[in-house]
Design an enzyme around this catalytic site. Structure first.
Site, PDB file in Angstrom:
ATOM      1  N   GLY A 238       0.787  -1.232   0.000  1.00 51.75           N
ATOM      2  CA  GLY A 238       0.000   0.000   0.000  1.00 51.75           C
ATOM      3  C   GLY A 238       0.815   1.275   0.000  1.00 51.75           C
ATOM      4  O   GLY A 238       0.253   2.362   0.153  1.00 51.75           O
ATOM      5  N   GLU A 280       4.431  -6.343   1.482  1.00 51.66           N
ATOM      6  CA  GLU A 280       4.025  -6.732   0.131  1.00 51.66           C
ATOM      7  C   GLU A 280       3.799  -5.530  -0.762  1.00 51.66           C
ATOM      8  O   GLU A 280       2.669  -5.227  -1.140  1.00 51.66           O
ATOM      9  CB  GLU A 280       2.704  -7.513   0.223  1.00 51.66           C
ATOM     10  CG  GLU A 280       2.744  -8.674   1.175  1.00 51.66           C
ATOM     11  CD  GLU A 280       1.360  -9.236   1.490  1.00 51.66           C
ATOM     12  OE1 GLU A 280       0.360  -8.510   1.348  1.00 51.66           O
ATOM     13  OE2 GLU A 280       1.299 -10.400   1.860  1.00 51.66           O
ATOM     14  N   GLY A 282       3.352  -3.387  -3.990  1.00 58.27           N
ATOM     15  CA  GLY A 282       3.003  -3.624  -5.394  1.00 58.27           C
ATOM     16  C   GLY A 282       3.284  -2.358  -6.186  1.00 58.27           C
ATOM     17  O   GLY A 282       4.309  -2.221  -6.860  1.00 58.27           O
ATOM     18  N   ARG A 283       2.370  -1.397  -6.026  1.00 58.80           N
ATOM     19  CA  ARG A 283       2.456  -0.125  -6.740  1.00 58.80           C
ATOM     20  C   ARG A 283       3.846   0.519  -6.670  1.00 58.80           C
ATOM     21  O   ARG A 283       4.391   0.964  -7.684  1.00 58.80           O
ATOM     22  CB  ARG A 283       1.423   0.834  -6.130  1.00 58.80           C
ATOM     23  CG  ARG A 283       1.303   2.175  -6.802  1.00 58.80           C
ATOM     24  CD  ARG A 283       0.433   3.112  -5.973  1.00 58.80           C
ATOM     25  NE  ARG A 283      -0.804   2.486  -5.556  1.00 58.80           N
ATOM     26  CZ  ARG A 283      -1.924   2.472  -6.265  1.00 58.80           C
ATOM     27  NH1 ARG A 283      -1.966   3.094  -7.418  1.00 58.80           N
ATOM     28  NH2 ARG A 283      -2.998   1.856  -5.818  1.00 58.80           N
ATOM     29  N   ARG A 319      -7.504   3.575 -14.684  1.00 63.60           N
ATOM     30  CA  ARG A 319      -7.469   4.208 -13.356  1.00 63.60           C
ATOM     31  C   ARG A 319      -8.152   5.576 -13.275  1.00 63.60           C
ATOM     32  O   ARG A 319      -8.876   5.833 -12.313  1.00 63.60           O
ATOM     33  CB  ARG A 319      -6.038   4.265 -12.811  1.00 63.60           C
ATOM     34  CG  ARG A 319      -5.473   2.857 -12.546  1.00 63.60           C
ATOM     35  CD  ARG A 319      -4.120   2.899 -11.845  1.00 63.60           C
ATOM     36  NE  ARG A 319      -4.228   3.432 -10.507  1.00 63.60           N
ATOM     37  CZ  ARG A 319      -3.888   4.664 -10.153  1.00 63.60           C
ATOM     38  NH1 ARG A 319      -3.381   5.493 -11.042  1.00 63.60           N
ATOM     39  NH2 ARG A 319      -4.046   5.057  -8.914  1.00 63.60           N
ATOM     40  N   TYR A 323     -10.952   5.366 -10.547  1.00 64.88           N
ATOM     41  CA  TYR A 323     -10.733   6.008  -9.242  1.00 64.88           C
ATOM     42  C   TYR A 323     -10.457   7.497  -9.331  1.00 64.88           C
ATOM     43  O   TYR A 323      -9.844   8.046  -8.413  1.00 64.88           O
ATOM     44  CB  TYR A 323      -9.506   5.463  -8.508  1.00 64.88           C
ATOM     45  CG  TYR A 323      -9.099   4.050  -8.609  1.00 64.88           C
ATOM     46  CD1 TYR A 323      -9.884   3.039  -8.040  1.00 64.88           C
ATOM     47  CD2 TYR A 323      -7.884   3.703  -9.183  1.00 64.88           C
ATOM     48  CE1 TYR A 323      -9.441   1.731  -8.063  1.00 64.88           C
ATOM     49  CE2 TYR A 323      -7.444   2.394  -9.206  1.00 64.88           C
ATOM     50  CZ  TYR A 323      -8.230   1.415  -8.645  1.00 64.88           C
ATOM     51  OH  TYR A 323      -7.787   0.133  -8.650  1.00 64.88           O
ATOM     52  N   CYS A 350     -15.099   4.396 -26.503  1.00 63.03           N
ATOM     53  CA  CYS A 350     -16.423   5.013 -26.596  1.00 63.03           C
ATOM     54  C   CYS A 350     -17.093   5.147 -25.235  1.00 63.03           C
ATOM     55  O   CYS A 350     -18.022   4.401 -24.909  1.00 63.03           O
ATOM     56  CB  CYS A 350     -17.293   4.210 -27.544  1.00 63.03           C
ATOM     57  SG  CYS A 350     -16.632   4.278 -29.196  1.00 63.03           S
ATOM     58  N   TYR A 379      -0.866  -1.028 -12.009  1.00 61.36           N
ATOM     59  CA  TYR A 379      -2.311  -1.115 -12.272  1.00 61.36           C
ATOM     60  C   TYR A 379      -2.692  -0.427 -13.584  1.00 61.36           C
ATOM     61  O   TYR A 379      -3.800   0.072 -13.732  1.00 61.36           O
ATOM     62  CB  TYR A 379      -3.106  -0.529 -11.097  1.00 61.36           C
ATOM     63  CG  TYR A 379      -2.757  -1.193  -9.781  1.00 61.36           C
ATOM     64  CD1 TYR A 379      -3.183  -2.489  -9.513  1.00 61.36           C
ATOM     65  CD2 TYR A 379      -1.967  -0.559  -8.832  1.00 61.36           C
ATOM     66  CE1 TYR A 379      -2.830  -3.128  -8.340  1.00 61.36           C
ATOM     67  CE2 TYR A 379      -1.602  -1.183  -7.651  1.00 61.36           C
ATOM     68  CZ  TYR A 379      -2.051  -2.468  -7.406  1.00 61.36           C
ATOM     69  OH  TYR A 379      -1.701  -3.098  -6.244  1.00 61.36           O
TER      70      TYR A 379
END
Ligand SMILES: *Cc1c(COP(=O)(O)O)cnc(C)c1O
Length: 425
Positions: A238, A280, A282-283, A319, A323, A350, A379
């Site tokens: 995170g 862990e 990721g990003r 994304r 978000y 579209c 992502y």
């Protein structure tokens, strides 16, 4: 005039060689991030492990790179596990996460020798015990606990409210005890410890420190109530990254360092035994190392908006639509010109929501100019789709002036490879 380069190669050259839209990764930046996590997530009191959360960008080449450096890997599906197997990663360092793992996925993971199952709920725990006993394969499990920490982030990437879909709420003693009892009755599944993951794009270490405080309180409770001791604790990922200039983000290395010190302090103060601490990311491993390169097509003025249309869009980066994520951009060959225009960068999918950047200051653009979006490495590709039958872009890694095609561009033929046609009716 200087032209934007990545890993020692000009973007124009990459566009000519591989076409656009193109995902470009600066390999040295990935290596630096991974190394700084490894170097700072270290303790003399307990073992540590850094596992890459593969969903941020799952690619066999990347899995090989990171596992060579000594990182573990998180997977949440048979598909991600398959990639890890193809990459030959050390299965004992693989963590199988996710809610609602299918029976087939469980069997596949057991047979592959996955190191840890992260259990989400009571039903899954029962199914895991059954699957492990059926296969006669021993496995270590972590229980996902939801510590109820609200990190300041978007609702869709917040995972830790008391009614979250993930894990068992930390105060839900009944269900936690049920999991402990089910595992205690199994000779194949061992409860190795607990896991929590509070959300994503968290930019200050303080949220992680609160999670550690809650989780070590929880470990103490487990010790006092059930005599569970010597636990492994996974604190999830995170870590936030910088998307736009205004973002203020603590470095991954600093956050890792602070987390370990905080864990050590909590453990000593509360008198709990933690044998291994796991994180862990990721990003933060791949986000800032990734760039999306597009070619500008048509442009138009609609109302008071100046639109730039690029040859990709929400199909290669969902994304912003999903978000309201923000990105910075630049015109590759006009970096040094004054930014006199305010553009809305929209894709060719579209949907009215297919806008990559609502408003960005850029020099005056022309059709044919190359436009780059920054920090798209996480992502982005992993959430890409074929919507409107736009093929997924190619992915290249660049390092020391050399480029390497890591995922080829999806052709029309690739896109229709699953179609049965129906001619035999
Ligand atoms: C998504 C996820 C991560 C990684 O999150 P990032 O924000 O990409 O660092 C780690 N652990 C779990 C369980 C996750 O679901």
């Amino acid at each position: 005039m200087s032209e934007l380069q990545i890993g020692g190669i000009s973007c124009r050259q990459l566009a000519e060689e591989y076409g656009t839209p193109l995902y470009i990764y600066d390999e040295a930046r990935i290596i630096n991030q991974a190394q700084s996590a490894l170097d700072n997530f270290k303790s003399d009191m307990f073992e540590t492990e850094v596992a890459f959360a593969s969903k941020a960008f799952s690619s066999i080449y990347l899995f090989k790179l990171l596992s060579r450096m000594g990182l573990g890997l998180d997977v949440v599906s048979g598909g991600e596990l398959y990639g890890a197997m193809q990459a030959g990663v050390d299965m004992s360092k693989v963590y199988f996460h996710g809610n609602n793992k299918g029976d087939e996925e469980m069997t596949m993971a057991l047979e592959a020798g996955v190191g840890y199952f992260v259990i989400d709920n009571v039903m899954e725990c029962r199914r895991l015990v059954f699957a492990a006993e059926d296969a006669g394969i021993k496995v270590r499990a972590l229980l996902r606990v939801n510590p109820g920490i609200s990190a300041h982030t978007h609702e869709y990437i917040m995972t830790s409210a008391p009614d979250s879909k993930f894990g068992i709420y930390v105060k839900d003693r009944i269900h936690i005890k049920e999991v402990i009892d089910i595992i205690a009755g199994s000779s194949m599944v061992e409860l190795a410890g607990f896991h929590s993951h509070i959300g994503s794009q968290i930019v200050e270490a303080e949220s992680f420190e609160r999670a550690l405080d809650t989780m070590t309180d929880f470990l103490l409770e487990m010790k006092e109530l059930y005599g569970i001791d010597d636990m492994e604790l996974s604190i999830g990922g995170g870590f936030g990254i910088k998307y736009v200039d205004e973002d203020e983000v603590e470095s991954l290395g600093d956050m890792c360092y602070r987390m370990v010190r905080c864990a050590e302090d909590c453990i000593v103060r509360k008198g709990v035994n933690v044998t291994k601490l796991i994180t862990e990311p990721g990003r933060s491993m791949v986000g800032e190392a990734g760039y999306s390169l597009y070619t500008i097509g048509d442009m138009k003025v609609s109302g008071d908006k100046h639109y730039i249309f690029v040859n990709g869009g929400m199909s290669d980066n969902i994304r912003p639509a999903l978000y309201e994520a923000e990105y910075g951009a630049a015109l590759v060959e006009k970096q040094d010109l004054p930014k006199t225009m305010n553009y809305c960068v929209a894709g060719k999918n579209c949907e009215s929501g297919d806008v990559l950047i609502k408003s960005v200051k850029l020099p005056e653009a022309m059709p044919g100019d190359l436009l780059v979006l920054f920090s798209t490495g996480a992502y982005g590709y992993s959430m890409a789709s074929n919507y409107n039958r736009l093929g997924r872009p190619a992915v290249v890694f660049v390092k020391d002036g050399k480029s390497r095609l890591v995922i080829r561009r999806e052709s029309y033929r690739d896109q229709y490879r699953l179609e049965m046609g129906g001619d035999d009716d």
